[in-house]
Design a protein around this motif. Sequence first.
Motif, PDB file in Angstrom:
ATOM      1  N   ASN A 223       0.850  -1.181   0.000  1.00  0.00           N
ATOM      2  CA  ASN A 223       0.000   0.000   0.000  1.00  0.00           C
ATOM      3  C   ASN A 223       0.886   1.231   0.000  1.00  0.00           C
ATOM      4  OD1 ASN A 223      -2.218  -1.643   0.167  1.00  0.00           O
ATOM      5  ND2 ASN A 223      -2.269  -1.584   2.399  1.00  0.00           N
ATOM      6  N   GLY A 224       0.558   2.188  -0.823  1.00  0.00           N
ATOM      7  CA  GLY A 224       1.361   3.398  -0.883  1.00  0.00           C
ATOM      8  C   GLY A 224       1.975   3.557  -2.269  1.00  0.00           C
ATOM      9  N   ALA A 225       2.885   4.476  -2.355  1.00  0.00           N
ATOM     10  CA  ALA A 225       3.504   4.761  -3.646  1.00  0.00           C
ATOM     11  C   ALA A 225       4.992   4.470  -3.573  1.00  0.00           C
ATOM     12  CB  ALA A 225       3.288   6.229  -4.013  1.00  0.00           C
ATOM     13  N   SER A 226       5.546   4.147  -4.725  1.00  0.00           N
ATOM     14  CA  SER A 226       6.985   3.951  -4.801  1.00  0.00           C
ATOM     15  C   SER A 226       7.481   4.580  -6.087  1.00  0.00           C
ATOM     16  CB  SER A 226       7.349   2.469  -4.766  1.00  0.00           C
ATOM     17  OG  SER A 226       6.860   1.832  -5.918  1.00  0.00           O
ATOM     18  N   GLN A 227       8.732   4.875  -6.122  1.00  0.00           N
ATOM     19  CA  GLN A 227       9.302   5.519  -7.299  1.00  0.00           C
ATOM     20  C   GLN A 227      10.492   4.700  -7.741  1.00  0.00           C
ATOM     21  OE1 GLN A 227      10.497   9.526  -6.634  1.00  0.00           O
ATOM     22  NE2 GLN A 227      11.016   9.908  -8.754  1.00  0.00           N
ATOM     23  N   SER A 228      10.516   4.371  -9.013  1.00  0.00           N
ATOM     24  CA  SER A 228      11.613   3.592  -9.554  1.00  0.00           C
ATOM     25  C   SER A 228      12.621   4.519 -10.201  1.00  0.00           C
ATOM     26  CB  SER A 228      11.077   2.601 -10.592  1.00  0.00           C
ATOM     27  OG  SER A 228      12.135   1.904 -11.164  1.00  0.00           O
ATOM     28  N   GLY A 229      13.879   4.242  -9.986  1.00  0.00           N
ATOM     29  CA  GLY A 229      14.914   5.081 -10.588  1.00  0.00           C
ATOM     30  C   GLY A 229      15.113   6.350  -9.800  1.00  0.00           C
ATOM     31  N   SER A 230      15.862   7.232 -10.372  1.00  0.00           N
ATOM     32  CA  SER A 230      16.102   8.501  -9.712  1.00  0.00           C
ATOM     33  C   SER A 230      16.248   9.592 -10.765  1.00  0.00           C
ATOM     34  CB  SER A 230      17.380   8.423  -8.866  1.00  0.00           C
ATOM     35  OG  SER A 230      18.486   8.161  -9.694  1.00  0.00           O
ATOM     36  N   ALA A 231      16.327  10.803 -10.298  1.00  0.00           N
ATOM     37  CA  ALA A 231      16.465  11.934 -11.211  1.00  0.00           C
ATOM     38  C   ALA A 231      17.806  11.851 -11.925  1.00  0.00           C
ATOM     39  CB  ALA A 231      16.358  13.236 -10.430  1.00  0.00           C
ATOM     40  N   ARG A 232      17.859  12.459 -13.067  1.00  0.00           N
ATOM     41  CA  ARG A 232      19.091  12.465 -13.846  1.00  0.00           C
ATOM     42  C   ARG A 232      20.162  13.247 -13.086  1.00  0.00           C
ATOM     43  NH1 ARG A 232      20.747  11.696 -19.078  1.00  0.00           N
ATOM     44  NH2 ARG A 232      22.247  13.202 -19.875  1.00  0.00           N
ATOM     45  N   VAL A 233      21.399  12.749 -13.162  1.00  0.00           N
ATOM     46  CA  VAL A 233      22.513  13.391 -12.483  1.00  0.00           C
ATOM     47  C   VAL A 233      22.915  14.622 -13.279  1.00  0.00           C
ATOM     48  CG1 VAL A 233      24.900  13.085 -11.744  1.00  0.00           C
ATOM     49  CG2 VAL A 233      23.302  11.183 -11.607  1.00  0.00           C
ATOM     50  N   SER A 234      23.105  15.724 -12.591  1.00  0.00           N
ATOM     51  CA  SER A 234      23.491  16.947 -13.288  1.00  0.00           C
ATOM     52  C   SER A 234      24.910  16.805 -13.847  1.00  0.00           C
ATOM     53  CB  SER A 234      23.420  18.142 -12.338  1.00  0.00           C
ATOM     54  OG  SER A 234      24.443  18.036 -11.370  1.00  0.00           O
ATOM     55  N   GLN A 235      25.203  17.596 -14.866  1.00  0.00           N
ATOM     56  CA  GLN A 235      26.510  17.525 -15.517  1.00  0.00           C
ATOM     57  C   GLN A 235      27.631  17.879 -14.544  1.00  0.00           C
ATOM     58  OE1 GLN A 235      26.858  16.355 -18.623  1.00  0.00           O
ATOM     59  NE2 GLN A 235      29.078  16.425 -18.384  1.00  0.00           N
ATOM     60  N   SER A 236      27.405  18.835 -13.654  1.00  0.00           N
ATOM     61  CA  SER A 236      28.451  19.216 -12.703  1.00  0.00           C
ATOM     62  C   SER A 236      28.719  18.082 -11.713  1.00  0.00           C
ATOM     63  CB  SER A 236      28.069  20.508 -11.972  1.00  0.00           C
ATOM     64  OG  SER A 236      26.879  20.297 -11.232  1.00  0.00           O
TER      65      SER A 236
END
Length: 99
Positions: free
Chosen positions: A78-91
């Motif tokens: 029950n609940g939400a999940s997120q797969s993966g992550s945000a893109r890594v910044s160039q810096s």
Amino acid sequence: MKSIIRAALVATALVIPVASFAQSQITRAQVRAELAALESVGYHVGDGDQAHYPEAIQAAEAKLAARDGATAYGGAANGASQSGSARVSQSDWNAMYSR
């Protein structure tokens, strides 16, 4: 050569009991509570039906989980999940992988 073998045997004899204590320990009260819960959904310990033992205990555990609203391993949560992550910044990428 005999001293090396003796040392290995002594070391093995000392390690085996330590490994057995690494397992989780449950109390007698916990086992009795689990059996009482299984019996409350219709499972009977020692009814003599050895041919259908795995199916009977699994069915009782499924009934218990459904009654208590619990999910077994791999069940839908029950609940939400997120797969993966945000893109890594160039810096950040350059800070990690550039020299």
